[in-house]
Write a protein that holds these residues in place. Sequence first.
Motif, PDB file in Angstrom:
ATOM      1  N   ALA A 310      98.778 -17.159  23.507  1.00 53.92           N
ATOM      2  CA  ALA A 310      99.607 -18.402  23.428  1.00 53.92           C
ATOM      3  C   ALA A 310     100.835 -17.921  22.527  1.00 53.92           C
ATOM      4  N   GLY A 311     100.906 -16.473  22.126  1.00 53.51           N
ATOM      5  CA  GLY A 311     102.218 -16.468  21.328  1.00 53.51           C
ATOM      6  C   GLY A 311     102.088 -16.575  19.926  1.00 53.51           C
ATOM      7  N   ARG A 312     101.000 -16.814  19.276  1.00 51.08           N
ATOM      8  CA  ARG A 312     100.732 -17.259  17.973  1.00 51.08           C
ATOM      9  C   ARG A 312     100.377 -16.117  17.067  1.00 51.08           C
ATOM     10  N   LEU A 313     101.447 -15.085  16.732  1.00 46.97           N
ATOM     11  CA  LEU A 313     101.224 -13.738  16.287  1.00 46.97           C
ATOM     12  C   LEU A 313     100.940 -14.087  14.845  1.00 46.97           C
ATOM     13  N   ASP A 314     101.463 -15.052  14.014  1.00 47.15           N
ATOM     14  CA  ASP A 314     101.202 -15.204  12.671  1.00 47.15           C
ATOM     15  C   ASP A 314      99.691 -15.539  12.449  1.00 47.15           C
ATOM     16  N   ARG A 315      99.012 -16.355  13.390  1.00 44.71           N
ATOM     17  CA  ARG A 315      97.607 -16.439  13.324  1.00 44.71           C
ATOM     18  C   ARG A 315      96.698 -15.273  13.603  1.00 44.71           C
ATOM     19  N   VAL A 316      97.199 -14.551  14.585  1.00 45.84           N
ATOM     20  CA  VAL A 316      96.403 -13.261  14.685  1.00 45.84           C
ATOM     21  C   VAL A 316      96.535 -12.259  13.613  1.00 45.84           C
ATOM     22  N   ARG A 317      97.641 -12.378  12.721  1.00 48.46           N
ATOM     23  CA  ARG A 317      97.542 -11.496  11.424  1.00 48.46           C
ATOM     24  C   ARG A 317      96.692 -12.070  10.189  1.00 48.46           C
ATOM     25  N   GLY A 318      96.548 -13.488  10.183  1.00 53.13           N
ATOM     26  CA  GLY A 318      95.612 -14.380   9.399  1.00 53.13           C
ATOM     27  C   GLY A 318      94.074 -13.944   9.637  1.00 53.13           C
ATOM     28  N   VAL A 319      93.692 -13.864  10.889  1.00 50.48           N
ATOM     29  CA  VAL A 319      92.637 -13.608  11.295  1.00 50.48           C
ATOM     30  C   VAL A 319      91.788 -12.327  11.002  1.00 50.48           C
ATOM     31  N   PHE A 320      92.864 -11.341  10.933  1.00 48.06           N
ATOM     32  CA  PHE A 320      92.574  -9.877  10.588  1.00 48.06           C
ATOM     33  C   PHE A 320      92.061  -9.890   9.180  1.00 48.06           C
ATOM     34  N   PHE A 321      92.956 -10.481   8.310  1.00 45.89           N
ATOM     35  CA  PHE A 321      92.608 -10.441   6.687  1.00 45.89           C
ATOM     36  C   PHE A 321      91.499 -11.114   6.528  1.00 45.89           C
ATOM     37  N   ARG A 322      91.267 -12.407   7.231  1.00 51.11           N
ATOM     38  CA  ARG A 322      90.109 -13.212   6.830  1.00 51.11           C
ATOM     39  C   ARG A 322      88.671 -12.507   7.398  1.00 51.11           C
ATOM     40  N   VAL A 323      88.671 -11.855   8.351  1.00 52.54           N
ATOM     41  CA  VAL A 323      87.613 -11.063   8.884  1.00 52.54           C
ATOM     42  C   VAL A 323      87.148 -10.095   7.796  1.00 52.54           C
ATOM     43  N   PHE A 324      88.175  -9.265   7.592  1.00 51.15           N
ATOM     44  CA  PHE A 324      87.787  -8.223   6.568  1.00 51.15           C
ATOM     45  C   PHE A 324      87.320  -8.480   5.204  1.00 51.15           C
ATOM     46  N   LEU A 325      87.892  -9.826   4.681  1.00 51.59           N
ATOM     47  CA  LEU A 325      87.296 -10.389   3.307  1.00 51.59           C
ATOM     48  C   LEU A 325      85.900 -10.736   3.535  1.00 51.59           C
ATOM     49  N   VAL A 326      85.645 -11.676   4.403  1.00 49.98           N
ATOM     50  CA  VAL A 326      84.332 -11.939   4.704  1.00 49.98           C
ATOM     51  C   VAL A 326      83.302 -10.727   4.758  1.00 49.98           C
ATOM     52  N   ASP A 327      83.551  -9.907   5.337  1.00 45.42           N
ATOM     53  CA  ASP A 327      82.726  -8.638   5.819  1.00 45.42           C
ATOM     54  C   ASP A 327      82.580  -7.912   4.559  1.00 45.42           C
ATOM     55  N   LEU A 328      83.573  -7.795   3.753  1.00 45.34           N
ATOM     56  CA  LEU A 328      83.605  -6.832   2.698  1.00 45.34           C
ATOM     57  C   LEU A 328      82.854  -7.618   1.524  1.00 45.34           C
ATOM     58  N   ALA A 329      82.699  -8.883   1.257  1.00 50.34           N
ATOM     59  CA  ALA A 329      81.808  -9.607   0.312  1.00 50.34           C
ATOM     60  C   ALA A 329      80.450  -9.544   0.765  1.00 50.34           C
ATOM     61  N   PHE A 330      79.956  -9.613   2.115  1.00 40.80           N
ATOM     62  CA  PHE A 330      78.735  -9.549   2.449  1.00 40.80           C
ATOM     63  C   PHE A 330      78.137  -8.170   2.446  1.00 40.80           C
ATOM     64  N   VAL A 331      79.048  -7.140   2.938  1.00 42.33           N
ATOM     65  CA  VAL A 331      78.284  -5.870   2.802  1.00 42.33           C
ATOM     66  C   VAL A 331      78.002  -5.329   1.432  1.00 42.33           C
ATOM     67  N   SER A 332      78.812  -5.802   0.803  1.00 45.14           N
ATOM     68  CA  SER A 332      78.949  -5.107  -0.931  1.00 45.14           C
ATOM     69  C   SER A 332      77.585  -5.805  -1.530  1.00 45.14           C
ATOM     70  N   THR A 333      77.299  -7.100  -1.171  1.00 43.15           N
ATOM     71  CA  THR A 333      75.965  -7.632  -1.693  1.00 43.15           C
ATOM     72  C   THR A 333      74.858  -6.748  -0.873  1.00 43.15           C
ATOM     73  N   LEU A 334      74.778  -6.463   0.086  1.00 43.42           N
ATOM     74  CA  LEU A 334      73.801  -5.777   0.662  1.00 43.42           C
ATOM     75  C   LEU A 334      73.532  -4.345   0.153  1.00 43.42           C
ATOM     76  N   SER A 335      74.723  -3.798   0.066  1.00 40.32           N
ATOM     77  CA  SER A 335      74.640  -2.488  -0.577  1.00 40.32           C
ATOM     78  C   SER A 335      73.946  -2.391  -1.930  1.00 40.32           C
ATOM     79  N   ILE A 336      74.437  -3.367  -2.781  1.00 40.56           N
ATOM     80  CA  ILE A 336      73.927  -3.380  -4.169  1.00 40.56           C
ATOM     81  C   ILE A 336      72.406  -3.655  -4.152  1.00 40.56           C
ATOM     82  N   LEU A 337      71.980  -4.390  -3.240  1.00 42.05           N
ATOM     83  CA  LEU A 337      70.414  -4.869  -2.984  1.00 42.05           C
ATOM     84  C   LEU A 337      69.678  -3.522  -2.670  1.00 42.05           C
ATOM     85  N   MET A 338      70.363  -2.803  -1.570  1.00 42.73           N
ATOM     86  CA  MET A 338      69.796  -1.582  -0.918  1.00 42.73           C
ATOM     87  C   MET A 338      69.631  -0.524  -2.091  1.00 42.73           C
ATOM     88  N   LEU A 339      70.535  -0.370  -3.092  1.00 37.60           N
ATOM     89  CA  LEU A 339      70.354   0.653  -3.863  1.00 37.60           C
ATOM     90  C   LEU A 339      69.560   0.321  -4.987  1.00 37.60           C
TER      91      LEU A 339
END
Length: 454
Positions: A310-339
């Motif tokens: 649809a040519g909404r490039l501003d929303r593409v950029r926003g999705v990238f950052f949100r995906v990264f932050l959600v993943d980072l929070a989750f895997v950081s928690t898993l890593s602490i539990l694993m260790l």
Amino acid sequence: MAQKKLMRDLTVGRLTPVLLQFAIPVMLSNLLQTAYNMADMVIVGKYVSSAGLSAVSVGGDVMHFYMFLGMGFATAGQIMISQYVGAGKRAALNEVIGTLFSFVFLLAAGLGIVGALTAGPFLDLLNAPPESRDGALAYTVCSCLGMVFIFGYNTFASVLRGMGDSRHPMIFICLAAVLNIVLDLLFIAVLRLEAFGAALATVMSQGVSFLLCLIYLYRNREDFGFDFRLRSFRISRGPLGTVLRLGIPIAIQSSAGSISTLFVSSFVNPYGVVTSAVSGIGAKLNSIALIVANAMNVSGAAVIGQNFGAGRLDRVRGVFFRVFLVDLAFVSTLSILMLSFPEFIFGLFDSSAAVLAMAPLYAPVAAISFMGFAFRSPSLALINGLGHSKINFLMGIIEGFVLRIGLTLLLGVVLDLGVQGFWYGSVIASYGYGIVVFPYFFSGQWKKKKSIAR
């Protein structure tokens, strides 16, 4: 009214709620798939032995190779459909969907036959432990013969997600997950079919998901965009060319990772059943991290695809950052539990003293692997959402062959670190996506990519 069931416009509304509302059903789907895949390991570990765990692990490695090939083309279908829907070109969907369905089913049938016939030599290449080879062979052959169901469900689910519907794939896989656990208990605990029983339960459960998806789509065919008439299954040259152009690089990227993982397994397996079982448990633990990582990747790609179309490039950029932050929070928690609790976590799968003794050695490997998903997931969401076949191909070569195989040989063979070198080399390679895609994203070069629907 009916279009709201199957198609959802992801180009409007507040971005975070749109992304999460789409992602949560995908996360639940992944959770359920992980649950019934882990049920295989837990039930086999409880009622069979470490050799049984090794058989499921080695046979699963072979199946992942074939499944990744099919998923490449299913993902290509999601990319095409999401960009066409975003661009408002829904009239073209019948031809696109018909071509995708026919091509993927023919591919699944062919790969299933080839996989079943070559399962023995394939396992020999992997140096499958002698104690688990027969079980791994039975697991692989059974899974290959059911490949049409596995590919079929994944293709239907990808088409629905491309249209903005992540809820119905979740419902179908929920029913399959419950059935899989029931069948696992029947085939393994009661009938003592061991690794073969685990494969049979998975194939039958995926078959149920496939049939439910097919029935749902047929009943809603007018609003779905595909009429299910025989002539509509004709493979059209134009859509097939796009499916191949997008799907082959994704399949290469995915299968290269699988091939390199098989390569690593061929070095790990000779260390014996216990080491092979620990590696198999490690793979299942990775699947927990992938519950969120894959959900955010798939969801991010669907939202990016529609907005890019649809040519909404501003929303593409926003999705990238949100995906990264959600993943980072989750895997950081898993890593602490694993260790913090490695023996307890590994003990959920296999309580043998030898496996528990090796668990602390694997814990840092698992933590490094988990953190890599935080960089891999937004990278995949971006390049798949854009339909960027060149980067997919490049990453297949870099991550799968250059990094994973190169680092494995360096650490395990050249530096003579043994099995730990093979483990570390494999998981460090997963950071390759971040190394390539993050600079590409911040450079803004992705904005020059042309949409498939234009």
